[in-house]
Design a protein around this motif. Sequence first.
Motif: not given
Length: 399
Positions: A130-159
Amino acid sequence: MSKSYNIDVLDPLRFMARMEERQKRIEEAPAKEISSEYAVNKLAYALHPQKQFVRIQKVMERDADCKSFVLVPDAEKGTETLAYFSAGQYLTVFLDIEGMKLTRAYSISSSPKEALEGRYMLTVKYVQDGLASRYILDNWKEGDSVEVSAPEGFFEYNSLRDAETVVGVAGGSGITPFLSMAQAICDGDEEFNLILLYGSREAEHILFKEEFDSIMAKTDKVKVIHVLSHEEREGYEHGFVTADLIRKYAPETPYSVFLCGPQQMYTFVDKELEKLSLEKKYIRHELFGEMHNPKAQEDYPGGAPDTIRITVTVRDETRTVTGPANDSVLQILEKNGIRVPSRCRSGECGWCHSRLISGKVYIPKEIDGRRMADLKYGYIHPCAAFGLSDLEIEVPAAK
Ligand code: FES
């Protein structure tokens, strides 16, 4: 009912005179963006931002290959608050690794309540090759800025769709959305009962044991059963999650079954679920995840060269790139520095939706999320398509 009109009011000459007046007012109006003035638009943007900039506030090491990251809004980059989410949803992380424009989806492991307090937690575990997981685990540190999407996906409870009891089946880091659900139940934000069968190799590989124990001490709506495949230990189930094990802990139907884990777990548990004869709507899978070896699929047709050539047009620019036929079309494009809009990377969300102009692709059926119109007009999801020949495609530009 048909409308009746007063013919005197429909005087075309009076109407034309008004047009002139209206045009004059438009020209005199201040040239400023109107949309941002409306509270409703501000609210819509806060709930569904295109992107969010977050700062890593804290890094927690879970084991040698797994870390949790607490993310807070990065006001300096324009994100003041975090978008709310439903327990079970994910964030897409945008990465730039040595010129490769990658995205990866990670389930949010904190509770929705914490998003209102300005915090998300993502938990990333190293996946083999896993290229991305290795990169994140090795490089992300406190104080870094990261770009993310809005929350997505359909794996949620629906009564409206799901039963009042959910049997969660988790494997490895597939536990993360269930931690969010369990916390939401504990906070009173979700009302279903969760019986969680969590498979790990050995007890030392269990993630979030303390967190789940603490939740179970506060509510009887959450019950966690640990299933160890490589260790026999008192108080733990041994083996894999089978139909018999589900019957043991959830003897009464109806219940929904939510699965989140590695591909092999889906293959095994899906066969077990057939023995329970549940209605189809009661079985939910979190994203199947990125497929890395299409040739291992039973229905892979074969015949692809080792390397394929893709001629790709983004807006009015055309390039030709090459990559291994074992990589998805999306992976080949990204590894060549071409950013394609993407979120789930599992054929589900449709963000990468692109037109196949020529060539043949293999699309594994589990991750074929194309709609009827896609099939009719020749669209594919590059994240779920593998070239069987050289290809020519047109992809949308990433924002
Ligand atoms: S990224 Fe979701 S369908 Fe391709």
